[in-house]
Write an enzyme that holds these catalytic residues in place. Sequence first.
Site, PDB file in Angstrom:
ATOM      1  N   ASN A  19       0.039   5.650   0.288  1.00  0.00           N
ATOM      2  CA  ASN A  19      -0.798   6.842   0.174  1.00  0.00           C
ATOM      3  C   ASN A  19       0.053   8.095   0.340  1.00  0.00           C
ATOM      4  O   ASN A  19       1.069   8.208  -0.354  1.00  0.00           O
ATOM      5  CB  ASN A  19      -2.055   6.780   1.059  1.00  0.00           C
ATOM      6  CG  ASN A  19      -1.853   6.745   2.537  1.00  0.00           C
ATOM      7  OD1 ASN A  19      -1.325   5.776   3.073  1.00  0.00           O
ATOM      8  ND2 ASN A  19      -2.306   7.769   3.239  1.00  0.00           N
ATOM      9  N   ASP A  20      -0.277   9.018   1.181  1.00  0.00           N
ATOM     10  CA  ASP A  20       0.274  10.377   1.164  1.00  0.00           C
ATOM     11  C   ASP A  20       1.790  10.458   0.943  1.00  0.00           C
ATOM     12  O   ASP A  20       2.554   9.734   1.594  1.00  0.00           O
ATOM     13  CB  ASP A  20      -0.006  11.075   2.492  1.00  0.00           C
ATOM     14  CG  ASP A  20      -1.462  11.118   2.876  1.00  0.00           C
ATOM     15  OD1 ASP A  20      -2.296  10.612   2.106  1.00  0.00           O
ATOM     16  OD2 ASP A  20      -1.771  11.636   3.960  1.00  0.00           O
TER      17      ASP A  20
ATOM     18  N   SER B 180       1.356  10.718   8.504  1.00  0.00           N
ATOM     19  CA  SER B 180       2.011  11.665   7.597  1.00  0.00           C
ATOM     20  C   SER B 180       2.791  12.769   8.314  1.00  0.00           C
ATOM     21  O   SER B 180       2.515  13.114   9.462  1.00  0.00           O
ATOM     22  CB  SER B 180       0.979  12.288   6.665  1.00  0.00           C
ATOM     23  OG  SER B 180       0.500  11.341   5.755  1.00  0.00           O
TER      24      SER B 180
ATOM     25  N   ARG C 179      -2.932  16.389  13.106  1.00  0.00           N
ATOM     26  CA  ARG C 179      -1.961  15.557  12.392  1.00  0.00           C
ATOM     27  C   ARG C 179      -1.340  16.254  11.174  1.00  0.00           C
ATOM     28  O   ARG C 179      -1.731  17.339  10.796  1.00  0.00           O
ATOM     29  CB  ARG C 179      -2.613  14.263  11.947  1.00  0.00           C
ATOM     30  CG  ARG C 179      -3.875  14.387  11.094  1.00  0.00           C
ATOM     31  CD  ARG C 179      -4.420  12.998  10.771  1.00  0.00           C
ATOM     32  NE  ARG C 179      -5.697  13.020  10.076  1.00  0.00           N
ATOM     33  CZ  ARG C 179      -6.886  12.980  10.666  1.00  0.00           C
ATOM     34  NH1 ARG C 179      -6.968  12.916  11.986  1.00  0.00           N
ATOM     35  NH2 ARG C 179      -8.002  12.996   9.953  1.00  0.00           N
ATOM     36  N   ASP C 180      -0.369  15.551  10.595  1.00  0.00           N
ATOM     37  CA  ASP C 180       0.276  15.912   9.330  1.00  0.00           C
ATOM     38  C   ASP C 180       1.133  17.178   9.441  1.00  0.00           C
ATOM     39  O   ASP C 180       0.927  18.160   8.736  1.00  0.00           O
ATOM     40  CB  ASP C 180      -0.765  16.093   8.215  1.00  0.00           C
ATOM     41  CG  ASP C 180      -1.742  14.940   8.115  1.00  0.00           C
ATOM     42  OD1 ASP C 180      -1.370  13.828   8.521  1.00  0.00           O
ATOM     43  OD2 ASP C 180      -2.871  15.149   7.647  1.00  0.00           O
TER      44      ASP C 180
ATOM     45  N   TRP D 275       0.823  -1.210   0.000  1.00  0.00           N
ATOM     46  CA  TRP D 275       0.000   0.000   0.000  1.00  0.00           C
ATOM     47  C   TRP D 275       0.854   1.256   0.000  1.00  0.00           C
ATOM     48  O   TRP D 275       1.877   1.332   0.680  1.00  0.00           O
ATOM     49  CB  TRP D 275      -0.891  -0.022   1.240  1.00  0.00           C
ATOM     50  CG  TRP D 275      -1.581   1.267   1.567  1.00  0.00           C
ATOM     51  CD1 TRP D 275      -1.057   2.357   2.187  1.00  0.00           C
ATOM     52  CD2 TRP D 275      -2.948   1.605   1.297  1.00  0.00           C
ATOM     53  NE1 TRP D 275      -2.005   3.358   2.312  1.00  0.00           N
ATOM     54  CE2 TRP D 275      -3.177   2.918   1.779  1.00  0.00           C
ATOM     55  CE3 TRP D 275      -4.008   0.908   0.701  1.00  0.00           C
ATOM     56  CZ2 TRP D 275      -4.415   3.544   1.691  1.00  0.00           C
ATOM     57  CZ3 TRP D 275      -5.244   1.545   0.613  1.00  0.00           C
ATOM     58  CH2 TRP D 275      -5.443   2.851   1.090  1.00  0.00           C
TER      59      TRP D 275
ATOM     60  N   GLU E  14      -6.584  18.175   6.414  1.00  0.00           N
ATOM     61  CA  GLU E  14      -5.456  17.266   6.405  1.00  0.00           C
ATOM     62  C   GLU E  14      -4.318  17.849   5.560  1.00  0.00           C
ATOM     63  O   GLU E  14      -4.543  18.620   4.641  1.00  0.00           O
ATOM     64  CB  GLU E  14      -5.864  15.900   5.842  1.00  0.00           C
ATOM     65  CG  GLU E  14      -6.817  15.146   6.762  1.00  0.00           C
ATOM     66  CD  GLU E  14      -6.914  13.681   6.414  1.00  0.00           C
ATOM     67  OE1 GLU E  14      -6.639  12.853   7.302  1.00  0.00           O
ATOM     68  OE2 GLU E  14      -7.271  13.356   5.266  1.00  0.00           O
TER      69      GLU E  14
ATOM     70  N   TRP F 194      -9.477   8.278  -1.336  1.00  0.00           N
ATOM     71  CA  TRP F 194     -10.222   7.458  -0.381  1.00  0.00           C
ATOM     72  C   TRP F 194     -11.620   7.150  -0.917  1.00  0.00           C
ATOM     73  O   TRP F 194     -12.264   8.012  -1.502  1.00  0.00           O
ATOM     74  CB  TRP F 194     -10.332   8.177   0.962  1.00  0.00           C
ATOM     75  CG  TRP F 194      -9.008   8.428   1.600  1.00  0.00           C
ATOM     76  CD1 TRP F 194      -8.382   9.635   1.745  1.00  0.00           C
ATOM     77  CD2 TRP F 194      -8.126   7.460   2.170  1.00  0.00           C
ATOM     78  NE1 TRP F 194      -7.171   9.480   2.364  1.00  0.00           N
ATOM     79  CE2 TRP F 194      -6.994   8.156   2.642  1.00  0.00           C
ATOM     80  CE3 TRP F 194      -8.190   6.077   2.329  1.00  0.00           C
ATOM     81  CZ2 TRP F 194      -5.926   7.500   3.264  1.00  0.00           C
ATOM     82  CZ3 TRP F 194      -7.128   5.425   2.950  1.00  0.00           C
ATOM     83  CH2 TRP F 194      -6.016   6.137   3.421  1.00  0.00           C
TER      84      TRP F 194
ATOM     85  N   GLN G 176       3.474   7.261   2.929  1.00  0.00           N
ATOM     86  CA  GLN G 176       2.728   6.341   3.763  1.00  0.00           C
ATOM     87  C   GLN G 176       2.709   4.968   3.092  1.00  0.00           C
ATOM     88  O   GLN G 176       2.367   4.856   1.904  1.00  0.00           O
ATOM     89  CB  GLN G 176       1.313   6.851   3.968  1.00  0.00           C
ATOM     90  CG  GLN G 176       1.219   8.092   4.833  1.00  0.00           C
ATOM     91  CD  GLN G 176       1.474   7.781   6.304  1.00  0.00           C
ATOM     92  OE1 GLN G 176       0.571   7.403   7.037  1.00  0.00           O
ATOM     93  NE2 GLN G 176       2.718   7.939   6.737  1.00  0.00           N
TER      94      GLN G 176
END
Length: 492
Positions: free
Chosen positions: A40-41, A107, A166-167, A38, A220, A297, A57
Amino acid sequence: MTHQERVDRATAALTDPATAVANERFRLRYHLMPPVGWMNDPNGLIYYKGEYHAFYQHYPFEPRQGPMHWGHAVSADLVHWRHLPIALAPSEPYDVDPSGSAGGCWSGSAVEHDGKLALVYTAHVDGNDPVEVQCIAVSEDGITFHKSPVNPVIGRAPDKDCFGFRDPKVWKQGDEYRMVVGYGKDGRGKALLYRSEDLTSWHYVGIAAESDGTMGDMWECPDLFPLGDDGRHVLLFSPMNLGAVKTMYLSGAYDEEAGTLTPAYAERLDYGFDFYAPQTFVDGQGRRILLAWMNIWGSDMTERADRWLGAMTIPRELTLKRDGTLRMTPVPELQALRGAKHTIAGRPIGGETGGTHRPALRGDALELVVSFDLRSTEASAFGLRVRMSADGKQYTEIGYRTEARTLYVDRSKAGRGDGGVAEVVMEPSPDGSLKLHAFLDRSSLELFANDGVKTMTNRIYPDPDSLGMELFAIGGPAAMNAFEAWELKSIW
């Protein structure tokens, strides 16, 4: 198990036959994607000691969002990428979820500190109080990272009754570091600002920017940076619970002392279906470069069946116009991928009622530049169809509706995966022209219209033998000025 033991175990999964990619049919030719598992970001994008580093990620064991690790790749030219060992793995009470859910090292960003490479990330564990804290890990060589013994460096949000914290995105400002963190409260997304002299002791400054009530309830992946030579700043963010709008930007004046952005302009960043969590960095030439996750998503994520998932967009350079609008254009380094060139001279497409023209060019990794003259076009709609099957039943359509002044990408006949029509109102250039610059890869289509005035990013999953293309016009002829195309070489 120590952090390094967990990193070694995750890195070994990248070459384990039990987790290997099962089918190459949707594997991209020139995009950064995970070896397996997998993605992602994008995280920690940085130009460090003469090389481009991209973290992301990652869950290397399965094509799902498991406990998050940080994958790592490096490039000398922004085009050809080489995968390195896993950079971060969940290993501590603040980033290991005992239930095995999708917690972990979420992230964040990267910054150089005293010649070392520091990663700043969100540790997320459902059930912890608080669930999300900010942490750092440091490397002497840019490959092996050690988590700080003082983690978490920010142990709690300013208000515990919040929707996400977050992030972190960190940058150097003068003699100190600044950080924006994504946050939400009372139905409004916000970007919180912190400052530090040493990356470990952080002080809350306040709210750098927040929603006016129409921009989502949590922001985000915020990214705040100057752009241009007049002091204006841009804030990128990915708003939650805002329907089809998945990324936005604000541009305006930034008060460095107060740490607040006064927006003068706001717009969606990309109008396709598959563009999320963009992050930027400044390279050795002073350019502001962007990568984004080229999935979204809730989508079908068709490649999951082949034991891998996710990819990054091609690198894009950002510029800010006087009216506050942002432009994204492909970095010129991508021209190194160009192989055989194909051209068609200017000509009308279709007759009195429209029609089509099929170039001889076929392929699943192409760069296309097609321009039209709207002043001489009578068609009600025109454009081109790519990844077309021999019987003409399968294709993705890139088009423009002249009366509505609408640019669109139609995936309803594209093959597997999600369909849908992505569209945006866009006026032609002052000279009446429309330029469509498209990058086509095996399972992606990135469109830059009129040199980045509008962009659309989409994943598509056609049959492997759907390789044709077609120029079309409906309701009358379309005046095509020029057609240029290049076959693109693989970076793998």
